[in-house]
Design a protein around this motif. Structure first.
Motif, short mmCIF file in Angstrom:
data_model
loop_
_atom_site.label_atom_id
_atom_site.label_comp_id
_atom_site.label_asym_id
_atom_site.label_seq_id
_atom_site.Cartn_x
_atom_site.Cartn_y
_atom_site.Cartn_z
N LEU A 101 -0.62 -12.83 -6.22
CA LEU A 101 0.47 -12.13 -5.55
C LEU A 101 1.82 -12.57 -6.12
CD1 LEU A 101 1.93 -10.57 -3.27
CD2 LEU A 101 1.55 -12.56 -1.81
N ARG A 102 1.98 -13.88 -6.30
CA ARG A 102 3.25 -14.38 -6.83
C ARG A 102 3.44 -13.92 -8.27
NH1 ARG A 102 5.19 -19.91 -4.33
NH2 ARG A 102 4.35 -18.66 -2.64
N ARG A 103 2.34 -13.87 -9.04
CA ARG A 103 2.45 -13.42 -10.42
C ARG A 103 2.88 -11.95 -10.48
NH1 ARG A 103 0.35 -10.56 -14.13
NH2 ARG A 103 -1.20 -9.67 -12.71
N GLN A 104 2.28 -11.13 -9.62
CA GLN A 104 2.66 -9.72 -9.60
C GLN A 104 4.11 -9.55 -9.16
OE1 GLN A 104 0.21 -6.60 -8.11
NE2 GLN A 104 -1.68 -7.78 -8.29
N ARG A 105 4.51 -10.36 -8.20
CA ARG A 105 5.90 -10.29 -7.72
C ARG A 105 6.88 -10.56 -8.86
NH1 ARG A 105 8.13 -15.06 -3.87
NH2 ARG A 105 10.36 -14.57 -3.98
N GLN A 106 6.52 -11.47 -9.77
CA GLN A 106 7.42 -11.85 -10.85
C GLN A 106 7.62 -10.72 -11.87
OE1 GLN A 106 5.46 -15.35 -12.32
NE2 GLN A 106 6.27 -16.68 -10.70
N GLN A 107 6.75 -9.73 -11.87
CA GLN A 107 6.86 -8.63 -12.82
C GLN A 107 8.14 -7.82 -12.62
OE1 GLN A 107 3.21 -6.36 -12.74
NE2 GLN A 107 1.96 -8.11 -13.32
N VAL A 108 8.77 -7.98 -11.47
CA VAL A 108 10.02 -7.26 -11.21
C VAL A 108 11.08 -7.62 -12.25
CG1 VAL A 108 11.03 -9.00 -9.66
CG2 VAL A 108 11.66 -6.61 -9.38
N LEU A 109 11.01 -8.84 -12.79
CA LEU A 109 12.02 -9.28 -13.76
C LEU A 109 11.81 -8.69 -15.15
CD1 LEU A 109 12.38 -13.08 -12.86
CD2 LEU A 109 13.88 -11.17 -12.21
N ASP A 110 10.66 -8.07 -15.38
CA ASP A 110 10.36 -7.49 -16.69
C ASP A 110 10.37 -5.97 -16.69
OD1 ASP A 110 9.99 -10.03 -17.94
OD2 ASP A 110 8.01 -10.17 -17.00
N ARG A 111 10.76 -5.36 -15.57
CA ARG A 111 10.83 -3.90 -15.53
C ARG A 111 11.99 -3.40 -16.39
NH1 ARG A 111 11.33 -3.27 -9.15
NH2 ARG A 111 13.45 -3.03 -9.94
N PRO A 112 11.93 -2.14 -16.83
CA PRO A 112 13.07 -1.57 -17.57
C PRO A 112 14.36 -1.61 -16.76
CG PRO A 112 11.12 -0.19 -17.81
CD PRO A 112 10.79 -1.22 -16.78
N ASP A 113 14.23 -1.45 -15.43
CA ASP A 113 15.40 -1.50 -14.56
C ASP A 113 15.42 -2.81 -13.78
OD1 ASP A 113 13.15 -0.99 -13.03
OD2 ASP A 113 14.20 0.32 -11.61
N ALA A 114 15.07 -3.90 -14.43
CA ALA A 114 14.93 -5.19 -13.77
C ALA A 114 16.24 -5.63 -13.11
CB ALA A 114 14.50 -6.25 -14.78
N PRO A 115 16.13 -6.28 -11.96
CA PRO A 115 17.33 -6.81 -11.32
C PRO A 115 17.88 -8.01 -12.08
CG PRO A 115 15.39 -7.57 -10.17
CD PRO A 115 14.91 -6.59 -11.20
N GLN A 116 19.12 -8.34 -11.82
CA GLN A 116 19.70 -9.58 -12.30
C GLN A 116 19.31 -10.68 -11.31
OE1 GLN A 116 21.76 -10.16 -15.10
NE2 GLN A 116 21.15 -8.09 -15.71
N LEU A 117 18.82 -11.80 -11.84
CA LEU A 117 18.49 -12.95 -11.00
C LEU A 117 19.47 -14.07 -11.33
CD1 LEU A 117 16.65 -14.56 -9.05
CD2 LEU A 117 15.29 -15.21 -11.06
N TRP A 118 20.16 -14.54 -10.29
CA TRP A 118 21.11 -15.64 -10.45
C TRP A 118 20.63 -16.75 -9.52
CZ3 TRP A 118 27.15 -14.84 -10.31
CH2 TRP A 118 27.78 -16.05 -10.64
N ALA A 119 20.00 -17.75 -10.10
CA ALA A 119 19.39 -18.83 -9.32
C ALA A 119 20.16 -20.13 -9.51
CB ALA A 119 17.94 -19.03 -9.73
N VAL A 120 20.45 -20.79 -8.39
CA VAL A 120 21.08 -22.11 -8.40
C VAL A 120 20.07 -23.09 -7.80
CG1 VAL A 120 23.03 -23.51 -7.66
CG2 VAL A 120 23.35 -21.06 -8.14
#
Length: 301
Positions: free
Chosen positions: A165-184
């Motif tokens: 489930l967590r692996r599938q969730r991470q696929q959002v970062l590799d989509r053509p319209d992927a969101p920007q992730l800003w992690a601190v």
């Protein structure tokens, strides 16, 4: 979606199976139509053989929509134009399409399913972590170790499904319209040997690679920064491409989560996020910091 808390054991209706953001969009439009006609939630609920609280949940996007109920409400609100009615009814049908995470409904609490829907639709995800590497950046081995901390009694099959489930969730970062992730991330996250030395080394290496992605910005707050603005705990702020949707703050607890979208609440968290970004080392320092940590992992203190 005003301040709300839904516990894992809550008797409130669980979120429906449709995409979260579509439900919120439709709910917001129904709310505007109702308020324009000065109709109370109780009167609207009576029209669809339900309660005022059910109307409230519909308008907040927390439940699925029956097409018949939407049609009855549109009639009550004086929406007679065929094209306008059809557009809203199509939105209601689309909002009931299952999200990819529904196949994991047996291992996911309803309050986290709501977050997955928001995360999948976000254009910007800002997150602050003090204990674990953000879920979107975890390696499978690190994920497994984290899951074990909170679900020590799960079967091997359930564990594998949670990791997947967590692996599938991470696929959002590799989509053509992927969101920007800003992690601190607090330095303590990277010093804590979750899963052991080899797991942590692999996780740090994965973070070094993740930081190279154009849509990932990673910052680390070093120990020598002292106290900082968001010391109270981790949180995430999500922004969406639809201008009608407000930013949403997500604060996870042990058995529940809080979702905030009131302007004053979001502003407070946004200011806290801005301050921790200032306290943290700049993003261009992150590869050097991670490289140093990688060299130190496993060495005697």
């Amino acid at each position: 979606m005003t301040r709300s808390q839904v516990s894992a054991g809550s008797q409130e209706e669980a979120p429906g199976s449709g995409p979260t953001v579509l439900r919120i969009l439709l709910g917001a439009q129904l709310r505007r139509l109702r308020e324009t006609k000065a109709i109370t939630r109780e009167d609207a609920g009576w029209e669809i053989r339900a309660s005022g609280s059910k109307i409230s949940r519909m308008e907040l996007g927390r439940v699925s929509f029956k097409e018949r109920d939407v049609a009855d409400l549109l009639t009550l609100y004086g929406v007679n134009d065929p094209d306008e009615r059809e557009a809203l009814l199509v939105l209601a049908r689309q909002a009931n399409n299952p999200g990819w995470w529904q196949q994991y409904g047996d291992i996911l609490p309803s309050w986290f399913q709501s977050y997955l829907g928001l995360e999948a639709a976000a254009s910007l995800i800002r997150t602050y972590e003090i204990q674990f590497v953000p879920g979107l950046l975890q390696t499978p081995e690190y994920s497994r170790a984290v899951i074990m901390l909170g679900h020590a009694g799960v079967t091997p099959e359930q564990m594998d499904r949670r990791v997947e489930l967590r692996r599938q969730r991470q696929q959002v970062l590799d989509r053509p319209d992927a969101p920007q992730l800003w992690a601190v991330i607090d330095e303590a996250v990277l010093r804590r040997p979750i899963g052991g030395v080899e797991v942590m080394r692999a996780q740090i290496e994965a973070l070094i690679e993740a930081a190279k992605k154009p849509n990932v910005r990673l910052q680390i707050i070093p120990f020598n920064a002292g106290g900082h603005a968001a010391a109270g705990g981790p949180f995430a702020i999500l922004r969406f491409p639809e201008p009608e949707l407000p930013d949403v703050v997500y604060v996870e607890q042990l058995t529940s989560a809080i979702y905030l979208d009131k302007r004053e609440d979001v502003d407070q968290y946004a200011m806290a996020m801005e301050r921790v970004c200032i306290d943290a080392e700049p993003p261009n320092h992150t590869p050097e910091i991670l490289g140093k940590l990688l060299h130190e992992v496993g060495r005697p203190a």
